[in-house]
Design a protein around this motif. Structure first.
Motif, PDB file in Angstrom:
ATOM      1  N   CYS A 149      19.508  -5.877  11.562  1.00 39.43           N
ATOM      2  CA  CYS A 149      19.175  -5.508  12.942  1.00 39.43           C
ATOM      3  C   CYS A 149      17.792  -4.870  13.008  1.00 39.43           C
ATOM      4  N   ARG A 150      17.473  -4.018  12.039  1.00 39.88           N
ATOM      5  CA  ARG A 150      16.151  -3.386  12.010  1.00 39.88           C
ATOM      6  C   ARG A 150      15.055  -4.443  11.871  1.00 39.88           C
ATOM      7  N   LYS A 151      15.242  -5.403  10.980  1.00 43.09           N
ATOM      8  CA  LYS A 151      14.238  -6.448  10.775  1.00 43.09           C
ATOM      9  C   LYS A 151      14.097  -7.334  12.009  1.00 43.09           C
ATOM     10  N   ALA A 152      15.221  -7.689  12.633  1.00 44.66           N
ATOM     11  CA  ALA A 152      15.167  -8.543  13.820  1.00 44.66           C
ATOM     12  C   ALA A 152      14.432  -7.856  14.957  1.00 44.66           C
ATOM     13  N   ALA A 153      14.696  -6.570  15.160  1.00 47.53           N
ATOM     14  CA  ALA A 153      14.019  -5.839  16.231  1.00 47.53           C
ATOM     15  C   ALA A 153      12.512  -5.839  16.012  1.00 47.53           C
ATOM     16  N   ALA A 154      12.085  -5.691  14.767  1.00 45.45           N
ATOM     17  CA  ALA A 154      10.655  -5.699  14.458  1.00 45.45           C
ATOM     18  C   ALA A 154      10.082  -7.109  14.599  1.00 45.45           C
ATOM     19  N   ASP A 155      10.774  -8.104  14.066  1.00 45.68           N
ATOM     20  CA  ASP A 155      10.280  -9.483  14.117  1.00 45.68           C
ATOM     21  C   ASP A 155      10.175  -9.988  15.550  1.00 45.68           C
ATOM     22  N   TRP A 156      11.177  -9.669  16.359  1.00 48.57           N
ATOM     23  CA  TRP A 156      11.224 -10.184  17.736  1.00 48.57           C
ATOM     24  C   TRP A 156      10.528  -9.246  18.721  1.00 48.57           C
ATOM     25  N   GLN A 157      10.119  -8.062  18.253  1.00 50.51           N
ATOM     26  CA  GLN A 157       9.545  -7.047  19.141  1.00 50.51           C
ATOM     27  C   GLN A 157      10.468  -6.830  20.348  1.00 50.51           C
ATOM     28  N   ALA A 158      11.741  -6.641  20.031  1.00 53.74           N
ATOM     29  CA  ALA A 158      12.775  -6.479  21.046  1.00 53.74           C
ATOM     30  C   ALA A 158      13.608  -5.245  20.729  1.00 53.74           C
ATOM     31  N   ILE A 159      14.263  -4.718  21.738  1.00 55.63           N
ATOM     32  CA  ILE A 159      15.207  -3.615  21.594  1.00 55.63           C
ATOM     33  C   ILE A 159      16.602  -4.219  21.509  1.00 55.63           C
ATOM     34  N   LEU A 160      17.331  -3.897  20.457  1.00 57.10           N
ATOM     35  CA  LEU A 160      18.647  -4.477  20.238  1.00 57.10           C
ATOM     36  C   LEU A 160      19.737  -3.429  20.434  1.00 57.10           C
ATOM     37  N   ALA A 161      20.735  -3.762  21.237  1.00 56.87           N
ATOM     38  CA  ALA A 161      21.961  -2.970  21.320  1.00 56.87           C
ATOM     39  C   ALA A 161      23.068  -3.884  20.827  1.00 56.87           C
ATOM     40  N   VAL A 162      23.391  -3.773  19.560  1.00 60.93           N
ATOM     41  CA  VAL A 162      24.315  -4.693  18.896  1.00 60.93           C
ATOM     42  C   VAL A 162      25.718  -4.093  18.940  1.00 60.93           C
ATOM     43  N   LYS A 163      26.601  -4.796  19.634  1.00 61.93           N
ATOM     44  CA  LYS A 163      27.948  -4.281  19.883  1.00 61.93           C
ATOM     45  C   LYS A 163      28.870  -4.592  18.704  1.00 61.93           C
ATOM     46  N   SER A 164      29.461  -3.531  18.162  1.00 60.30           N
ATOM     47  CA  SER A 164      30.440  -3.687  17.093  1.00 60.30           C
ATOM     48  C   SER A 164      31.372  -2.489  17.155  1.00 60.30           C
ATOM     49  N   GLU A 165      32.095  -2.220  16.061  1.00 66.18           N
ATOM     50  CA  GLU A 165      32.961  -1.048  16.062  1.00 66.18           C
ATOM     51  C   GLU A 165      32.170   0.228  16.379  1.00 66.18           C
ATOM     52  N   THR A 167      28.439   0.713  17.998  1.00 64.11           N
ATOM     53  CA  THR A 167      27.276   0.008  18.534  1.00 64.11           C
ATOM     54  C   THR A 167      25.979   0.586  17.965  1.00 64.11           C
ATOM     55  N   ILE A 168      25.075  -0.323  17.606  1.00 69.91           N
ATOM     56  CA  ILE A 168      23.797   0.030  16.979  1.00 69.91           C
ATOM     57  C   ILE A 168      22.674  -0.275  17.952  1.00 69.91           C
ATOM     58  N   VAL A 169      21.731   0.640  18.086  1.00 67.08           N
ATOM     59  CA  VAL A 169      20.507   0.388  18.837  1.00 67.08           C
ATOM     60  C   VAL A 169      19.353   0.375  17.839  1.00 67.08           C
ATOM     61  N   ALA A 170      18.685  -0.771  17.737  1.00 68.81           N
ATOM     62  CA  ALA A 170      17.545  -0.922  16.829  1.00 68.81           C
ATOM     63  C   ALA A 170      16.281  -1.119  17.650  1.00 68.81           C
ATOM     64  N   LEU A 171      15.233  -0.364  17.318  1.00 66.51           N
ATOM     65  CA  LEU A 171      13.975  -0.405  18.054  1.00 66.51           C
ATOM     66  C   LEU A 171      12.906  -1.132  17.239  1.00 66.51           C
ATOM     67  N   PRO A 172      11.905  -1.687  17.906  1.00 63.00           N
ATOM     68  CA  PRO A 172      10.869  -2.445  17.184  1.00 63.00           C
ATOM     69  C   PRO A 172      10.109  -1.631  16.146  1.00 63.00           C
ATOM     70  N   ASP A 173      10.070  -0.312  16.310  1.00 59.04           N
ATOM     71  CA  ASP A 173       9.319   0.514  15.365  1.00 59.04           C
ATOM     72  C   ASP A 173      10.103   0.857  14.102  1.00 59.04           C
ATOM     73  N   GLY A 174      11.324   0.311  13.984  1.00 62.69           N
ATOM     74  CA  GLY A 174      12.120   0.517  12.780  1.00 62.69           C
ATOM     75  C   GLY A 174      13.223   1.548  12.904  1.00 62.69           C
ATOM     76  N   ARG A 175      13.211   2.340  13.956  1.00 65.42           N
ATOM     77  CA  ARG A 175      14.277   3.327  14.131  1.00 65.42           C
ATOM     78  C   ARG A 175      15.586   2.651  14.525  1.00 65.42           C
ATOM     79  N   VAL A 176      16.683   3.193  14.014  1.00 68.05           N
ATOM     80  CA  VAL A 176      18.023   2.684  14.321  1.00 68.05           C
ATOM     81  C   VAL A 176      18.908   3.860  14.693  1.00 68.05           C
ATOM     82  N   PHE A 177      19.674   3.694  15.765  1.00 69.58           N
ATOM     83  CA  PHE A 177      20.582   4.734  16.250  1.00 69.58           C
ATOM     84  C   PHE A 177      22.010   4.198  16.273  1.00 69.58           C
ATOM     85  N   LEU A 178      22.960   5.070  15.943  1.00 70.11           N
ATOM     86  CA  LEU A 178      24.384   4.732  15.991  1.00 70.11           C
ATOM     87  C   LEU A 178      25.031   5.559  17.085  1.00 70.11           C
ATOM     88  N   THR A 179      25.852   4.931  17.910  1.00 67.85           N
ATOM     89  CA  THR A 179      26.468   5.662  19.004  1.00 67.85           C
ATOM     90  C   THR A 179      27.575   6.591  18.515  1.00 67.85           C
TER      91      THR A 179
END
Length: 256
Positions: A149-165, A167-179
């Motif tokens: 998720c971290r790599k995809a956010a950087a490669d796509w220059q997109a903000i990702l909110a990936v829903k799972s058990e 949810t992960i928010v990955a930012l283009p600058d490499g930061r990742v947050f867990l809810t």
């Protein structure tokens, strides 16, 4: 899938936005107008019954010019001409965009176009959609979820909110947050549509798209936790809508 579109529209308002306008294929407007009271509906020209294609591009651009943010995808359908419409519209819209569901499908095999956009978009995939965007299996994604998720956010220059058990928010600058919010009862149809609408409703109430994604994920899970206190594992996506204002009020009281 008119229910998905209706859930998104109401979630935008429940998140505190002043106006939500739902643009749909002309043949479906009557259905959605009957389902929704506070969300306004606007018809778009169809290519075939219920399907949007190239004829909808200019009316959609004109409509979107009057509003602050855009949510695309839920319930829209996966016709090839719809996918082409979505990719072209996102490129030309120049407004903050949230992409969910069928809008994500439109970018499978076209993720390089995300990095070329003038501004980052927010993607809200579940694990199946994220795996499809990456071209891998869900088990492979689970094995390296955060690094991928971290790599995809950087490669796509997109903000990702990936829903799972969790949810992960990955930012283009490499930061990742867990809810820290959410529960198993939320694993039911439509809750993802509520999340996409919640984030979209916060686009102009926060200082950045990153903040909209982070706050939206938190409030969505908090609303789910409030709903679970009453419904347990039997909660529905509509139960989250009803609790979103209370989740926001509770957070404001803590911050204040």
């Amino acid at each position: 899938m008119t229910g998905a579109a209706a859930l998104c529209g109401e979630a935008i308002l429940r998140a505190g936005a002043g106006i939500a306008v739902l643009a749909v294929a002309a043949g479906l407007q009557g259905i959605l107008a009957a389902k929704l009271t506070e969300v306004m509906t606007r018809p778009l020209p169809e290519s075939t019954a219920g399907v949007l294609g190239g004829k909808a591009l200019e009316p959609l651009k004109q409509l979107a010019s009057d509003y602050d943010g855009i949510l695309l995808g839920p319930g829209l359908g996966r016709a090839s001409e719809t996918g082409e419409l979505l990719r072209r519209f996102v490129k030309e819209a120049r407004k903050p965009c949230v992409l969910d569901a069928d809008a994500l499908f439109a970018f499978v095999g076209h993720t390089e176009e995300l990095a070329a956009l003038s501004a980052p978009v927010i993607l809200t995939p579940h694990l199946g959609e994220m795996a499809a965007l990456l071209g891998i299996t869900i088990p492979a994604l689970r094995e390296e979820l955060i690094p991928l998720c971290r790599k995809a956010a950087a490669d796509w220059q997109a903000i990702l909110a990936v829903k799972s058990e969790c949810t992960i928010v990955a930012l283009p600058d490499g930061r990742v947050f867990l809810t820290s919010t959410g529960n198993a009862g939320m694993a039911t149809a439509g809750t993802g549509d509520v999340l996409a609408g919640t984030i979209a409703g916060l686009l102009r109430q926060t200082a950045s798209q990153e903040e909209a994604a982070l706050l939206g994920v938190y409030l969505h899970g908090a609303a789910g936790d409030l709903a679970a206190e009453e419904k347990a594992e039997g909660l529905l996506a509509g139960d989250l809508l009803a609790k979103l204002p209370l989740a926001r009020k509770s957070l404001k009281e803590v911050v204040d």
